[in-house]
Design a protein around this motif. Structure first.
Motif, mmCIF file in Angstrom:
data_model
loop_
_atom_site.group_PDB
_atom_site.id
_atom_site.type_symbol
_atom_site.label_atom_id
_atom_site.label_comp_id
_atom_site.label_asym_id
_atom_site.label_seq_id
_atom_site.Cartn_x
_atom_site.Cartn_y
_atom_site.Cartn_z
ATOM 1 N N ARG C 120 0.642 -1.630 -0.441
ATOM 2 C CA ARG C 120 0.090 0.215 0.202
ATOM 3 C C ARG C 120 1.062 1.879 -0.168
ATOM 4 N N ALA C 121 1.664 1.291 -1.032
ATOM 5 C CA ALA C 121 2.931 2.321 -1.565
ATOM 6 C C ALA C 121 2.992 3.014 -2.558
ATOM 7 N N ASP C 122 3.111 4.002 -3.088
ATOM 8 C CA ASP C 122 3.209 3.890 -4.306
ATOM 9 C C ASP C 122 4.455 3.583 -4.573
ATOM 10 N N PRO C 123 4.884 3.422 -6.006
ATOM 11 C CA PRO C 123 6.082 2.766 -6.396
ATOM 12 C C PRO C 123 7.251 3.804 -6.830
ATOM 13 N N VAL C 124 7.221 4.777 -6.169
ATOM 14 C CA VAL C 124 8.100 6.139 -6.684
ATOM 15 C C VAL C 124 8.683 5.708 -4.493
ATOM 16 N N ASP C 125 7.694 5.633 -4.550
ATOM 17 C CA ASP C 125 8.590 5.665 -2.675
ATOM 18 C C ASP C 125 9.753 4.415 -2.343
ATOM 19 N N LEU C 126 9.745 3.682 -3.366
ATOM 20 C CA LEU C 126 10.115 2.009 -3.127
ATOM 21 C C LEU C 126 11.304 1.978 -4.047
#
Lengths: 277, 192, 339
Positions: C120-126
């Motif tokens: 449950r996170a934005d892919p750009v934060d991963l």
């Protein structure tokens, strides 16, 4: 792969080998004596030699002998060039043989095989020529012992069905000062441009050649000239080359002119090393 | 080949410590029997003329070009191919020193070096050169092979009790280091 | 040295641009195993240059993982393996390396997409690394690659994603044909340079000589595997010296080859080699994978010139024919025609 078939025989005695040859020859099998076998295999592979029966001499004890018997060094024809080198029984022979092919091949190539080679070099014969050795030859007609100078005339003169069993060399020769030099075109492993083997005896320097002419040789005339110490060494060398029994060869390893240049240098080096200035 | 059957013989060879049989022709090369009858493809066909060393195996411990030997000649002798060596010091050093690129010459070099290390553990530079000039490598500059050989010989010289060396002895096929030749067919022969 | 021995050095420089077909391309496929390890498939044929190893390193670097967990597929099947133009021209690392990077990025994007749902996170934060996808700012928020590389299954059985297959390809930018009249054109993307030197000892009596030392300094862009790079260059130097010193076919007047076997066609053997010194400078190629430049063939190029320069100096005669057999030098010195 050798593209034709043959039978393989490994006789245990000289007499058995000779008898086998005679029988197989009569049957039209075109038998060949087989020692190291490296030439029969490589030349056979390209169909330049044909046989329907090979007779391996390596299991004959006489052909594998290396012994000193009443002052004579007896060496079997099926000893490998590596064995002769490693044993140090006759360093001039060992080291001259060690110039042939490469070490692993020499683990297979035999003394007798090299002397009877189809190639023009047969370098293992040079020490025999220098030491007036004798050759024990056997064949369907029995055995004979012949001075090398009579048996070898560019190549070993063998009658039909004959083979070399042993060579016999006066042991004293094995302790005389010697030089053996092989010069190649450029590579460490190659046929020679020039091979020179020489020995210093009480009467003078003896010298024999391979790779220079189309056959290996030792020449009395050449040696007489080289031992004329009243002449400058380089003159002796120049004049002795004029006495060679055949022209200096030209081939892919080197032209006659370049070979002659290298030959002169090697002869000079040899003569100096043996105190023959 | 017409009449081949008449020439077929049953060969019995000691290869890597195992007795193996093959139907072969007396004219068959040891190299071909090892590869085609026994599936031991470690020995490589290179020049098939005794010039390149890619087919080198040990026969009674001695490096031999298996293209220069009839298979029948090997009867009664111990043949060792690279498949008979398991994680020996020679193999490990070849890997460690990057002593190969394409690998085609490698089994031949490894067998030659293995033979050298066992028969001439005290080999000087001249002897190493003399033996190893029997093989051709097209990819390396030979320096990596030299590094591997020097390292193998140093290990053997430094400690006979070296575990790696002891391990070699167990891993190599039986008979790989014994040689009737070495025992000296030449009289007075000191084995130097 | 003494009356008949001369030591001399010669230097040669080279530049090389790998001219290949302008549309020569390379492809790569990255797939996963259940344990999170990777499979790398390219059309580069491993012929001893170590390119497959380099490609695994490139993939590991981009995936931020150990190369130990990358299975390199060695066999090539022309049915299904991605095409690599040809394993030639020192283009393996360059073309296939770029394709691998693209395949890695494709796989990473897919991993992040699935992980974004699960975490449950934005892919750009991963980020991907060490076998996990995790939140950059809070690495405790993470999921193992092995749990998502064949899709992710929620506790109730709902599943998302599916097998991840990364695909990549590369084609060189704006290449064109060389004009046969003028030589104008762009045959390849990067000009690579180096300098090489040879030291010899000439015997002025018979013009035989020893190769004492050979040096090569290449611009590698970026050395990706030091041992492999050194081995590639040393091997090439050896071949260059062998060509220069002895390798040639000799023909009869009718064109038959006199030396058609390794018995008479000699190559350098063990112990005939000089001492080798190999050094690199690194000026990155911006198009190359991690800045790497072509390396495989370059170590050969200037060796003949360097050897000829050294021998010319030692013999005092201009030598411009290969191979440099002692007899060749002698003939040049004597003013004799070459055979």
């Amino acid at each position: 792969m050798i593209p034709y078939n043959f039978d393989y025989y490994a006789p245990a005695t000289v007499a058995e080998a000779a008898a086998l040859f005679q029988r197989l020859d009569a049957e039209g099998k075109q038998p060949l004596y087989y020692s190291g076998g490296t030439e029969i295999i490589t030349i056979g592979r390209i169909n330049r030699i044909y046989t329907e029966a090979v007779i391996d001499l390596k299991r004959i004890p006489d052909c594998r002998q290396a012994a000193v018997q009443s002052g004579k060094l007896v060496l079997g024809s099926a000893l490998t060039l590596s064995e002769l080198y490693d044993s140090r029984v006759f360093p001039l022979l060992g080291e001259t043989g060690a110039g042939v092919a490469d070490r692993t091949s020499r683990n297979k190539i035999t003394f007798g095989g090299n002397i009877c080679s189809k190639f023009i070099y047969r370098e293992a014969v040079l020490p025999l020529l220098l030491t007036d050795s004798e050759v024990r030859i056997a064949g369907p007609g029995g055995a004979r012992q012949t001075p090398i100078a009579e048996a070898f005339d560019g190549q070993l003169r063998l009658g039909r069905g004959e083979f070399v069993v042993q060579t016999v060399t006066d042991e004293s020769y094995a302790r005389m000062p010697y030089v053996t030099i092989k010069k190649r075109k450029v590579a460490a492993i190659d046929y020679p441009l020039v091979t020179v083997a020489a020995l210093r005896t009480s009467e003078g320097i003896r010298i024999a050649f391979s790779g220079v002419c189309a056959f290996p040789f030792r020449s009395q005339a050449v040696e007489r000239m080289l031992n004329r110490r009243e002449l400058p060494l380089r003159d002796r060398i120049d004049q002795s080359i004029a006495l060679f029994p055949a022209p200096v060869i030209s081939d892919i390893k080197g032209s006659a002119a370049y070979r002659e240049l290298v030959l002169k240098l090697v002869m000079e080096q040899t003569m100096r090393a043996l105190g023959g200035e | 080949m017409a009449g081949t059957d008449r020439y077929t013989i049953v060969l019995e060879l000691n290869v890597n410590g195992e007795m193996r049989r093959a139907a072969a022709r007396p004219a068959d090369l040891l190299l071909d029997v090892l590869r085609d009858s026994f599936g031991l493809t470690g020995a490589k066909p290179g020049c098939l003329n005794g010039d390149c060393g890619a087919c080198t195996v040990l026969v009674d411990g001695w490096p031999m070009k298996s293209c220069l030997m009839l298979a029948v000649e090997a009867e009664g002798k111990a043949v060792t191919t690279v498949e008979g060596l398991k994680n020996t010091a020679v193999q490990r050093e070849f890997v460690d020193k990057f002593a190969f690129q394409c690998g085609y010459c490698t089994p031949g070099f490894v067998m030659n070096v293995y033979g050298l290390a066992h028969l001439r553990p005290d080999a000087d530079e001249h002897t190493v050169k003399d033996w190893l000039q029997s093989n051709i490598c097209r990819c390396t500059g030979y320096e990596e092979i030299r590094d591997a050989v020097v390292s193998v010989l140093q290990r053997r010289a430094s400690s006979a009790a070296d575990a790696a060396v002891a391990e070699d002895a167990t891993n190599a096929a039986d008979g790989a280091v014994d040689s009737p030749m070495r025992k000296g067919s030449a009289a007075n022969g000191s084995d130097t | 040295m003494d009356a008949h021995t001369i030591r001399a050095k010669g230097i040669g420089c080279f530049w090389k641009n790998s001219s290949i077909d302008p549309d020569g391309s390379s492809g790569a496929i990255v797939s996963f195993n259940q344990d999170g390890s990777l499979n790398l498939e390219t059309g580069v044929v491993e012929i001893g240059t170590g390119t497959k190893t380099i490609l695994a390193q490139i993939l590991a670097e981009r995936m931020r993982m150990s190369p130990d967990h990358i299975h390199v597929k060695f066999k090539i099947s022309t049915d299904i393996t991605p095409e690599h133009w040809k394993t030639v021209a020192s283009r393996g690392t360059f073309l296939a390396g770029r394709a691998v990077l693209k395949a890695a990025d494709d796989a990473i994007r897919q991993l992040l997409d699935i992980a974004a749902c699960v975490l449950r996170a934005d892919p750009v934060d991963l980020e991907l690394g060490h076998g996990y996808v995790y939140a950059r700012a809070d690495p405790s928020v993470r999921i193992a690659v092995k749990d998502i590389c064949y899709g992710y299954k929620y506790p109730n059985g709902n599943s998302i994603g599916g097998q991840i297959i990364g695909r990549g390809h590369y084609i060189q930018r704006r290449m064109n044909y060389t004009n046969p009249e003028t030589g104008e054109g762009t045959p390849g993307p990067e000009w690579n340079v180096g300098a090489q030197a040879v030291e010899i000892e000439l015997d002025t009596r018979d013009y035989s000589y020893k190769l004492l030392k050979a040096i090569s300094v290449n611009d590698a862009g970026k050395v990706l595997n030091p041992k492999a790079a050194k081995g590639q260059v040393m091997g090439a130097m050896s071949m260059g010296l062998s060509f220069a010193n002895r390798e040639t076919f000799m023909f009869s007047g009718e064109g038959a080859i006199y030396n058609a076997s390794l018995r008479d066609y000699n190559v350098i053997r063990y112990g005939e080699n000089p001492e080798y010194v190999v050094e690199f400078i690194e000026s990155p190629c911006l198009d190359g994978p991690y800045g790497a430049r072509a390396l495989g063939e370059h170590g050969l190029i200037a060796m003949p010139a360097a050897l000829a320069a050294a021998l010319s100096r030692a013999a005092g005669v201009q030598l411009n024919r290969l191979p440099l057999f002692p007899e060749t030098i002698w003939r040049a010195k004597m003013g004799e025609p070459q055979p």
